[in-house]
Design a protein around this motif. Structure first.
Motif, PDB file in Angstrom:
ATOM      1  N   ALA A  11      45.545  33.185  15.126  1.00 33.03           N
ATOM      2  CA  ALA A  11      44.755  32.592  14.051  1.00 33.03           C
ATOM      3  C   ALA A  11      43.283  32.509  14.455  1.00 33.03           C
ATOM      4  CB  ALA A  11      45.294  31.202  13.726  1.00 33.03           C
ATOM      5  N   GLU A  12      42.419  32.543  13.465  1.00 30.88           N
ATOM      6  CA  GLU A  12      40.971  32.474  13.721  1.00 30.88           C
ATOM      7  C   GLU A  12      40.559  31.167  14.395  1.00 30.88           C
ATOM      8  OE1 GLU A  12      38.493  34.709  13.312  1.00 30.88           O
ATOM      9  OE2 GLU A  12      40.026  36.174  12.773  1.00 30.88           O
ATOM     10  N   LYS A  13      41.231  30.058  14.074  1.00 34.52           N
ATOM     11  CA  LYS A  13      40.867  28.745  14.625  1.00 34.52           C
ATOM     12  C   LYS A  13      41.631  28.395  15.900  1.00 34.52           C
ATOM     13  CE  LYS A  13      39.482  26.688  10.263  1.00 34.52           C
ATOM     14  NZ  LYS A  13      39.663  25.573   9.346  1.00 34.52           N
ATOM     15  N   ALA A  14      42.417  29.336  16.411  1.00 29.95           N
ATOM     16  CA  ALA A  14      43.220  29.061  17.604  1.00 29.95           C
ATOM     17  C   ALA A  14      42.322  28.804  18.811  1.00 29.95           C
ATOM     18  CB  ALA A  14      44.150  30.225  17.892  1.00 29.95           C
ATOM     19  N   LEU A  15      42.698  27.821  19.610  1.00 28.90           N
ATOM     20  CA  LEU A  15      41.961  27.512  20.832  1.00 28.90           C
ATOM     21  C   LEU A  15      42.493  28.309  22.016  1.00 28.90           C
ATOM     22  CD1 LEU A  15      41.662  23.644  20.460  1.00 28.90           C
ATOM     23  CD2 LEU A  15      39.956  25.385  19.914  1.00 28.90           C
ATOM     24  N   ILE A  16      43.823  28.565  21.984  1.00 26.02           N
ATOM     25  CA  ILE A  16      44.453  29.365  23.028  1.00 26.02           C
ATOM     26  C   ILE A  16      45.435  30.328  22.386  1.00 26.02           C
ATOM     27  CG2 ILE A  16      44.255  27.609  24.835  1.00 26.02           C
ATOM     28  CD1 ILE A  16      47.248  27.044  24.395  1.00 26.02           C
ATOM     29  N   CYS A  17      45.760  31.375  23.098  1.00 25.27           N
ATOM     30  CA  CYS A  17      46.764  32.330  22.641  1.00 25.27           C
ATOM     31  C   CYS A  17      48.140  31.699  22.818  1.00 25.27           C
ATOM     32  CB  CYS A  17      46.661  33.617  23.438  1.00 25.27           C
ATOM     33  SG  CYS A  17      47.986  34.805  23.095  1.00 25.27           S
ATOM     34  N   TYR A  18      48.951  31.733  21.774  1.00 22.19           N
ATOM     35  CA  TYR A  18      50.289  31.125  21.862  1.00 22.19           C
ATOM     36  C   TYR A  18      51.226  31.921  22.750  1.00 22.19           C
ATOM     37  CZ  TYR A  18      51.881  34.612  18.466  1.00 22.19           C
ATOM     38  OH  TYR A  18      52.180  35.781  17.833  1.00 22.19           O
ATOM     39  N   ARG A  19      50.886  33.170  23.010  1.00 19.95           N
ATOM     40  CA  ARG A  19      51.775  34.022  23.800  1.00 19.95           C
ATOM     41  C   ARG A  19      51.469  33.956  25.297  1.00 19.95           C
ATOM     42  NH1 ARG A  19      53.184  40.251  22.428  1.00 19.95           N
ATOM     43  NH2 ARG A  19      55.219  40.218  23.428  1.00 19.95           N
ATOM     44  N   CYS A  20      50.189  34.092  25.656  1.00 19.37           N
ATOM     45  CA  CYS A  20      49.855  34.127  27.093  1.00 19.37           C
ATOM     46  C   CYS A  20      49.090  32.901  27.581  1.00 19.37           C
ATOM     47  CB  CYS A  20      49.064  35.397  27.414  1.00 19.37           C
ATOM     48  SG  CYS A  20      47.395  35.423  26.727  1.00 19.37           S
ATOM     49  N   GLY A  21      48.575  32.071  26.653  1.00 19.23           N
ATOM     50  CA  GLY A  21      47.887  30.850  27.046  1.00 19.23           C
ATOM     51  C   GLY A  21      46.414  31.003  27.383  1.00 19.23           C
ATOM     52  N   THR A  22      45.855  32.187  27.171  1.00 22.03           N
ATOM     53  CA  THR A  22      44.445  32.423  27.459  1.00 22.03           C
ATOM     54  C   THR A  22      43.569  31.704  26.434  1.00 22.03           C
ATOM     55  OG1 THR A  22      44.949  34.568  28.402  1.00 22.03           O
ATOM     56  CG2 THR A  22      42.667  34.208  27.738  1.00 22.03           C
ATOM     57  N   ALA A  23      42.496  31.067  26.876  1.00 23.05           N
ATOM     58  CA  ALA A  23      41.564  30.400  25.978  1.00 23.05           C
ATOM     59  C   ALA A  23      40.832  31.438  25.132  1.00 23.05           C
ATOM     60  CB  ALA A  23      40.570  29.572  26.768  1.00 23.05           C
ATOM     61  N   THR A  24      40.544  31.081  23.875  1.00 17.50           N
ATOM     62  CA  THR A  24      39.861  32.017  22.986  1.00 17.50           C
ATOM     63  C   THR A  24      38.348  31.935  23.127  1.00 17.50           C
ATOM     64  OG1 THR A  24      39.909  30.401  21.193  1.00 17.50           O
ATOM     65  CG2 THR A  24      41.725  31.973  21.299  1.00 17.50           C
ATOM     66  N   THR A  25      37.844  30.857  23.715  1.00 21.95           N
ATOM     67  CA  THR A  25      36.402  30.695  23.926  1.00 21.95           C
ATOM     68  C   THR A  25      36.159  30.249  25.363  1.00 21.95           C
ATOM     69  OG1 THR A  25      36.441  28.386  23.227  1.00 21.95           O
ATOM     70  CG2 THR A  25      35.982  30.024  21.519  1.00 21.95           C
ATOM     71  N   GLU A  26      34.923  30.352  25.785  1.00 20.23           N
ATOM     72  CA  GLU A  26      34.561  29.863  27.116  1.00 20.23           C
ATOM     73  C   GLU A  26      34.502  28.345  27.085  1.00 20.23           C
ATOM     74  OE1 GLU A  26      34.213  31.689  29.868  1.00 20.23           O
ATOM     75  OE2 GLU A  26      34.778  33.409  28.642  1.00 20.23           O
ATOM     76  N   ALA A  27      34.809  27.712  28.199  1.00 16.29           N
ATOM     77  CA  ALA A  27      34.766  26.254  28.291  1.00 16.29           C
ATOM     78  C   ALA A  27      33.333  25.760  28.136  1.00 16.29           C
ATOM     79  CB  ALA A  27      35.324  25.800  29.629  1.00 16.29           C
ATOM     80  N   LYS A  28      33.167  24.647  27.411  1.00 14.45           N
ATOM     81  CA  LYS A  28      31.836  24.071  27.241  1.00 14.45           C
ATOM     82  C   LYS A  28      31.345  23.451  28.545  1.00 14.45           C
ATOM     83  CE  LYS A  28      32.063  22.981  22.350  1.00 14.45           C
ATOM     84  NZ  LYS A  28      31.984  21.927  21.343  1.00 14.45           N
ATOM     85  N   TYR A  29      32.261  22.853  29.274  1.00 12.89           N
ATOM     86  CA  TYR A  29      31.906  22.173  30.514  1.00 12.89           C
ATOM     87  C   TYR A  29      32.732  22.755  31.652  1.00 12.89           C
ATOM     88  CZ  TYR A  29      30.120  18.838  27.147  1.00 12.89           C
ATOM     89  OH  TYR A  29      29.472  18.263  26.111  1.00 12.89           O
ATOM     90  N   GLN A  30      32.093  22.984  32.763  1.00 14.94           N
ATOM     91  CA  GLN A  30      32.784  23.459  33.951  1.00 14.94           C
ATOM     92  C   GLN A  30      33.130  22.243  34.814  1.00 14.94           C
ATOM     93  OE1 GLN A  30      33.689  26.599  34.450  1.00 14.94           O
ATOM     94  NE2 GLN A  30      32.734  27.156  32.516  1.00 14.94           N
ATOM     95  N   PRO A  31      34.290  22.222  35.436  1.00 18.56           N
ATOM     96  CA  PRO A  31      34.631  21.093  36.301  1.00 18.56           C
ATOM     97  C   PRO A  31      33.681  21.014  37.498  1.00 18.56           C
ATOM     98  CG  PRO A  31      36.304  22.811  36.425  1.00 18.56           C
ATOM     99  CD  PRO A  31      35.322  23.219  35.375  1.00 18.56           C
ATOM    100  N   ALA A  32      33.439  19.805  37.931  1.00 18.83           N
ATOM    101  CA  ALA A  32      32.551  19.610  39.072  1.00 18.83           C
ATOM    102  C   ALA A  32      33.184  20.207  40.320  1.00 18.83           C
ATOM    103  CB  ALA A  32      32.291  18.126  39.283  1.00 18.83           C
ATOM    104  N   PRO A  33      32.395  20.880  41.141  1.00 21.07           N
ATOM    105  CA  PRO A  33      32.949  21.452  42.373  1.00 21.07           C
ATOM    106  C   PRO A  33      33.348  20.338  43.341  1.00 21.07           C
ATOM    107  CG  PRO A  33      30.565  21.699  42.343  1.00 21.07           C
ATOM    108  CD  PRO A  33      30.966  21.149  41.002  1.00 21.07           C
ATOM    109  N   LEU A  34      34.442  20.567  44.053  1.00 21.76           N
ATOM    110  CA  LEU A  34      34.878  19.600  45.051  1.00 21.76           C
ATOM    111  C   LEU A  34      33.960  19.671  46.252  1.00 21.76           C
ATOM    112  CD1 LEU A  34      38.725  20.143  44.951  1.00 21.76           C
ATOM    113  CD2 LEU A  34      37.417  18.299  43.907  1.00 21.76           C
ATOM    114  N   SER A  35      33.547  18.526  46.715  1.00 17.57           N
ATOM    115  CA  SER A  35      32.653  18.490  47.863  1.00 17.57           C
ATOM    116  C   SER A  35      33.428  18.102  49.112  1.00 17.57           C
ATOM    117  CB  SER A  35      31.521  17.496  47.617  1.00 17.57           C
ATOM    118  OG  SER A  35      32.036  16.187  47.529  1.00 17.57           O
ATOM    119  N   ARG A  36      32.882  18.423  50.240  1.00 22.61           N
ATOM    120  CA  ARG A  36      33.505  18.049  51.516  1.00 22.61           C
ATOM    121  C   ARG A  36      33.421  16.537  51.716  1.00 22.61           C
ATOM    122  NH1 ARG A  36      36.780  20.309  54.110  1.00 22.61           N
ATOM    123  NH2 ARG A  36      35.912  20.121  56.166  1.00 22.61           N
TER     124      ARG A  36
END
Length: 67
Positions: A11-36
């Motif tokens: 579907a045009e409004k789908a956020l992820i593919c129902y078959r493989c689970g891939t996101a249809t758009t890039e994430a707006k926010y990237q998770p913070a990198p883990l620091s030592r």
């Protein structure tokens, strides 16, 4: 719209593919990198907790010996 990973029609409004689970758009926010620093602070916390536990056990042993 087609999934960019597996090519399934989704579907045009789908956020992820129902078959493989891939996101249809890039994430707006990237998770913070883990620091030592996080690993170091958790190690410090663990050492502190163990030291307190040893001191409590020592105090209980000494108090039981006095009676």
């Amino acid at each position: 719209m087609q999934c960019r990973q597996c090519g399934t029609e989704i579907a045009e409004k789908a956020l992820i593919c129902y078959r493989c689970g891939t996101a249809t758009t890039e994430a707006k926010y990237q998770p913070a990198p883990l620091s030592r620093k996080g690993a170091r602070s958790s190690r410090t916390l663990m050492v502190t907790v163990i030291a307190i536990a040893v001191l409590v056990l020592l105090a209980l042993y000494l108090l039981s010996g006095m009676q």
